[in-house]
Design an enzyme around this catalytic site. Structure first.
Site, PDB file in Angstrom:
ATOM      1  N   SER A  70       6.458   8.124  12.540  1.00  0.00           N
ATOM      2  CA  SER A  70       6.335   6.800  11.935  1.00  0.00           C
ATOM      3  C   SER A  70       7.190   5.758  12.666  1.00  0.00           C
ATOM      4  O   SER A  70       8.186   6.077  13.299  1.00  0.00           O
ATOM      5  CB  SER A  70       6.766   6.881  10.478  1.00  0.00           C
ATOM      6  OG  SER A  70       6.912   5.607   9.932  1.00  0.00           O
TER       7      SER A  70
ATOM      8  N   ASP B 213       0.790  -1.231   0.000  1.00  0.00           N
ATOM      9  CA  ASP B 213       0.000   0.000   0.000  1.00  0.00           C
ATOM     10  C   ASP B 213       0.824   1.284   0.000  1.00  0.00           C
ATOM     11  O   ASP B 213       0.362   2.332  -0.426  1.00  0.00           O
ATOM     12  CB  ASP B 213      -0.937   0.025   1.216  1.00  0.00           C
ATOM     13  CG  ASP B 213      -0.187   0.018   2.546  1.00  0.00           C
ATOM     14  OD1 ASP B 213       1.038  -0.206   2.549  1.00  0.00           O
ATOM     15  OD2 ASP B 213      -0.818   0.232   3.597  1.00  0.00           O
ATOM     16  N   HIS B 214       2.070   1.220   0.459  1.00  0.00           N
ATOM     17  CA  HIS B 214       2.855   2.438   0.638  1.00  0.00           C
ATOM     18  C   HIS B 214       3.633   2.856  -0.619  1.00  0.00           C
ATOM     19  O   HIS B 214       4.028   4.009  -0.739  1.00  0.00           O
ATOM     20  CB  HIS B 214       3.853   2.265   1.784  1.00  0.00           C
ATOM     21  CG  HIS B 214       3.276   2.522   3.144  1.00  0.00           C
ATOM     22  ND1 HIS B 214       2.192   1.846   3.626  1.00  0.00           N
ATOM     23  CD2 HIS B 214       3.641   3.392   4.122  1.00  0.00           C
ATOM     24  CE1 HIS B 214       1.910   2.270   4.845  1.00  0.00           C
ATOM     25  NE2 HIS B 214       2.768   3.218   5.160  1.00  0.00           N
TER      26      HIS B 214
ATOM     27  N   ASP C  84       3.833  -0.464  11.370  1.00  0.00           N
ATOM     28  CA  ASP C  84       3.370   0.849  10.952  1.00  0.00           C
ATOM     29  C   ASP C  84       2.804   1.518  12.192  1.00  0.00           C
ATOM     30  O   ASP C  84       2.103   0.876  12.982  1.00  0.00           O
ATOM     31  CB  ASP C  84       2.298   0.730   9.868  1.00  0.00           C
ATOM     32  CG  ASP C  84       1.990   2.079   9.242  1.00  0.00           C
ATOM     33  OD1 ASP C  84       2.504   2.358   8.144  1.00  0.00           O
ATOM     34  OD2 ASP C  84       1.245   2.864   9.855  1.00  0.00           O
TER      35      ASP C  84
ATOM     36  N   ARG D 112       9.138   3.717  11.335  1.00  0.00           N
ATOM     37  CA  ARG D 112      10.213   3.238  10.454  1.00  0.00           C
ATOM     38  C   ARG D 112      11.522   3.020  11.194  1.00  0.00           C
ATOM     39  O   ARG D 112      12.152   3.952  11.699  1.00  0.00           O
ATOM     40  CB  ARG D 112      10.380   4.173   9.255  1.00  0.00           C
ATOM     41  CG  ARG D 112      10.896   5.544   9.546  1.00  0.00           C
ATOM     42  CD  ARG D 112      10.777   6.451   8.339  1.00  0.00           C
ATOM     43  NE  ARG D 112       9.384   6.713   8.024  1.00  0.00           N
ATOM     44  CZ  ARG D 112       8.961   7.810   7.411  1.00  0.00           C
ATOM     45  NH1 ARG D 112       9.816   8.732   7.034  1.00  0.00           N
ATOM     46  NH2 ARG D 112       7.694   7.996   7.156  1.00  0.00           N
TER      47      ARG D 112
ATOM     48  N   ARG E 148      -1.034  12.816   9.848  1.00  0.00           N
ATOM     49  CA  ARG E 148       0.243  13.498  10.093  1.00  0.00           C
ATOM     50  C   ARG E 148       0.375  14.686   9.168  1.00  0.00           C
ATOM     51  O   ARG E 148      -0.051  14.641   8.023  1.00  0.00           O
ATOM     52  CB  ARG E 148       1.416  12.542   9.821  1.00  0.00           C
ATOM     53  CG  ARG E 148       1.447  11.398  10.802  1.00  0.00           C
ATOM     54  CD  ARG E 148       2.838  11.136  11.340  1.00  0.00           C
ATOM     55  NE  ARG E 148       2.667  10.427  12.590  1.00  0.00           N
ATOM     56  CZ  ARG E 148       2.969   9.145  12.779  1.00  0.00           C
ATOM     57  NH1 ARG E 148       3.507   8.445  11.813  1.00  0.00           N
ATOM     58  NH2 ARG E 148       2.747   8.578  13.941  1.00  0.00           N
TER      59      ARG E 148
END
Length: 755
Positions: free
Chosen positions: A645, A96-97, A161, A647, A449
């Site tokens: 995030s 999806d990203h 996520d 990440r 965000r």
């Protein structure tokens, strides 16, 4: 590996919940909140320990794992190093990203499939090899697909996520983690978590008129700020919870990530039962009904919440006004009636350049129906949106259903463009060639965000966030200062009119959801002959090499790579946008390290002083030169470093380029764990004022590291070029097992050694 949330799985979870709740309630000798019930029901083992929020670590057994395509690449690369045949618990991968937003859905999807085919093939082959379910590009955004298919009341899920807590709208404790957390859990290890504190939000009254579920979390963000929920679970309770649909609850829990919360959760109720039934999970709804006592807080909690929560906030939904937050931070809130004054006093750009609705936060059937209600009003008066209006459906299930039921046509009729079912503009996959360099402009979104540069890579884009109905109204008004509650619009015949509040919308479609086909690939029963596809010459994928273990020596006279000033999120440390394509190649990705960090010594962005040549260069350039000379270095930072995030690349790229330690005023939860797992010392100033003592040419020494122990401060000596020295103390939150991660060089090294 069975990847579905089966009735057998849920039944077993509820049996363990029931038994453990009784044991833990007896142990603490008091009633339990909902979050305490779910956490105790997932303890790896229950003994006589009473856990203190924000202090004790617990080992939990999650029910499932969810990975998205960007962070999932590194998870799979790390899991491959563990040497296991299959994942130990149900896992899904969601593409999806990596899907761009530039023209419109079909066109963007074709381009994205071509651009990212190498990564998608890798993820599909790795999913098949290790027993994971694979959701193809276009299936939808991870959190929406999880809510529609896998989440269940009382469950525990981790996901790579930060908006994984979306599933809290269906009564699940769902927590965003770094990739290595996921890889370890997939390998069957218990998952370690700092036991959260408890924040209670009591909701009374009911939402009416213009006010939407989004306004609840925007109000909570204003109250708690971007770090007020750190290391806490936000638990909603009170009669007002029953007035909010399941997907409305998910909007609220999704954006709990914006206050730093571990997760957010709602008690099980009839609205969740309805959603389960309409998403073909009637059996799970029946099980939840039979176990409802385990899925709500004990009754004493609601009558005396201050006794059981660390903090309580009360919101009367009947008097709550629509809110708009931004720019640049999700906790800068005001009501819509106050916004026009703010536009003037802060000199915000009033004309709106683009309006965007959708994303994982606000793309439900109910959201789209309320947005369509306003679009219908505009159409009846012969007007369209004054500005580009972009719509992102959350999943193929939602897209197909709103196309069938007419909401999509209503939006198209006022000039909307429908983008692919993916994250797109929300996470930086948005190309805006129409903007001049450094042109300040205003966008309004329903996203979660709004950090500088997040959506379109442009730091001068001001993103203001609101509910779908409010963003449609602003798109029709065309100005940030437009207040739909009192300002007029001009119909095509020249008459003035005011928008009516959106009609009450159905939370689920009367005819049920469209069930798309061909978007999911289940793992094969036998994967022995499957090869994971990685081209050894790839610029996007790279097999991982282990980080070196600590040599046992103190860190002495280390140069300072950056003293970051102000907000330094994971978007600043490892930006997204164009860099998303390199998330599976650690070496190439490392060129973006600290690209958005503001240098406190000169206010420059992404650059600092190279002590080897006294030149100003990009941080990654400097770090590569230091690495060549085997020089370790440190990052110094301000409050809530690593906000945003999940990440883990924001920890991996500094580690890869030689970062030894990060010293900050305070750390965001997920990022602190990511730093620890990658073998970087994560430290905070005992006295935050000591941040001011550190100057550009100073050297940092971290001493007595052989004696690193839980609750023992670290001695730090700051050596100034004048020969003077300052000695300060630094705090850390390492426990014994986490200290082993540091000594071994990373948590992955510990996992590999154990295997």
């Amino acid at each position: 590996m069975e990847t579905d949330t089966t009735e057998e799985l849920v039944s077993n979870v509820y049996l363990k919940l029931k038994n453990n709740i009784v044991k833990y309630r007896n142990l603490v000798g008091r009633p339990l909140t909902l979050s305490e019930k779910i956490l105790s029901g997932h303890l790896n083992e229950i003994d006589d320990t009473v856990f203190t929020g924000g202090k004790d670590y617990v080992f939990l057994k999650p029910d499932r794992v969810a990975l998205q395509d960007v962070t999932g690449q590194m998870v799979m690369l790390q899991f491959m190093q563990a040497g296991l045949k299959q994942t130990a618990l149900p896992t899904t991968v969601h593409c999806d990203h990596l899907i761009r937003a530039e023209v419109q859905g079909d066109v963007d999807m074709k381009v994205s499939l071509d651009e990212n085919s190498e990564v998608f093939k890798f993820l599909q082959s790795a999913s098949a090899k290790y027993g994971c379910g694979f959701w193809k590009p276009g299936a939808g955004i991870i959190h929406q697909v999880v809510l529609e298919n896998y989440a269940f009341p009382g469950g525990l899920m981790i996901g790579t996520d930060s908006h994984t807590p979306n599933a809290g709208g269906l009564g699940m404790i769902a927590i965003g983690v770094g990739g290595l957390d996921a890889a370890e859990t997939m390998a069957g290890l218990p998952w370690e978590l700092l036991y959260p504190k408890k924040i209670g939000v009591k909701l009374t009254g009911a939402l009416t008129g213009w006010t939407a579920p989004k306004d609840i979390i925007l109000k909570v963000a204003e109250e708690l700020t971007v770090s007020g929920g750190t290391n806490a679970i936000v638990e909603y309770f009170g009669p007002g919870t029953k007035s909010i649909s399941c997907t409305g609850k998910a909007t609220i829990t999704n954006m709990g990530a914006e206050i730093g919360a571990t997760c957010s959760v709602f008690p099980y109720d009839e609205r969740m039962e309805t959603y389960l039934k309409y998403t073909n999970r009637e059996g799970i709804a029946q099980l939840a009904n039979q176990n409802k006592e385990s899925l709500i807080a004990d009754p004493e909690i609601e009558s005396n919440p201050e006794k059981f929560f660390d903090r309580v906030i009360e919101i009367n939904l009947s008097t709550l006004e629509p809110h708009i937050v931004g720019p640049h931070t999700p906790d800068l809130a005001r009501t819509i009636s106050e916004l026009s004054d703010d536009v003037k006093s802060n000199d915000y750009t009033d004309p709106i350049s683009v309006a965007l609705i959708g994303s994982c936060t606000n793309s439900s059937y109910e959201d789209m129906s309320r947005a369509a209600s306003l679009a219908e009003q505009a159409k009846s008066k012969g007007i369209k949106a004054k500005i580009p209006l972009l719509v992102t459906p959350g999943s193929e299930q939602i897209r197909g259903t709103i196309e069938r039921d007419g909401q999509m046509n209503s939006l198209l009729d006022i000039g909307a463009t429908v983008l692919a079912n993916a994250c797109g503009p929300c996470i930086g996959q948005w190309n805006r060639p129409e903007l001049e360099k450094d042109q300040q402009n205003t966008i309004v979104t329903t996203f979660n965000r709004n950090f500088p540069g997040r959506n379109d890579g442009k730091r001068n884009t001001l993103n203001f966030i609101g509910s779908p109905e409010m963003i449609i109204a602003l798109a029709l008004g065309g100005r940030l200062s437009f207040n739909p509650l009192k300002d007029d619009l001009i119909a095509s015949d020249g008459t003035k009119f005011k928008l009516e509040p959106p009609k009450p919308a159905p939370e689920v479609p009367e005819e049920g959801f469209m069930r798309p086909e061909g978007i999911f690939i289940a793992p094969p029963s036998n994967s022995d002959d499957i090869e994971v596809i990685i081209d050894p010459n790839s610029k996007r994928l790279q097999r991982l090499e282990p980080f070196s273990k600590w040599d046992g020596n103190d860190f002495e006279n280390l140069p300072i790579m950056v003293k970051a000033k102000g907000k330094c999120t994971t978007d600043h440390i490892s930006p997204a946008g164009a860099w998303l394509s390199l998330r599976g190649h650690l070496d190439n990705l490392s060129d973006n390290m600290l690209l958005g960090a503001v240098n406190a010594f000169n206010d420059q962005v992404g650059q600092g002083k190279n002590i080897l040549n006294n030149k100003q260069e990009s941080f990654s350039q400097i770090a590569r030169q230091y690495k060549e000379k085997q020089m370790r270095w440190v990052i110094v930072a301000d409050n809530n470093y690593g906000e945003g995030s999940s990440r883990e690349h924001a920890a991996m790229t500094p580690r890869f380029l030689g970062c030894a330690a990060v010293i900050t005023k305070s750390l965001a939860r997920i990022h602190e764990t990511n730093l620890k797992k990658q073998g970087i010392l994560a430290l905070t100033f005992s006295n935050p004022e000591d941040y001011e003592k550190i100057l550009e040419d100073d050297k940092i020494s971290l001493l007595e590291l052989n004696e690193l122990a839980p609750d023992k401060q670290v001695r730090c000596v700051i050596s100034h070029p004048t020969g003077e020295k300052d000695e300060i103390l630094l705090n850390h939150s390492y426990n014994k097992s986490q200290i082993e991660w540091f000594k071994s060089g990373s948590a992955l090294n510990v996992l590999r050694n154990n295997q």
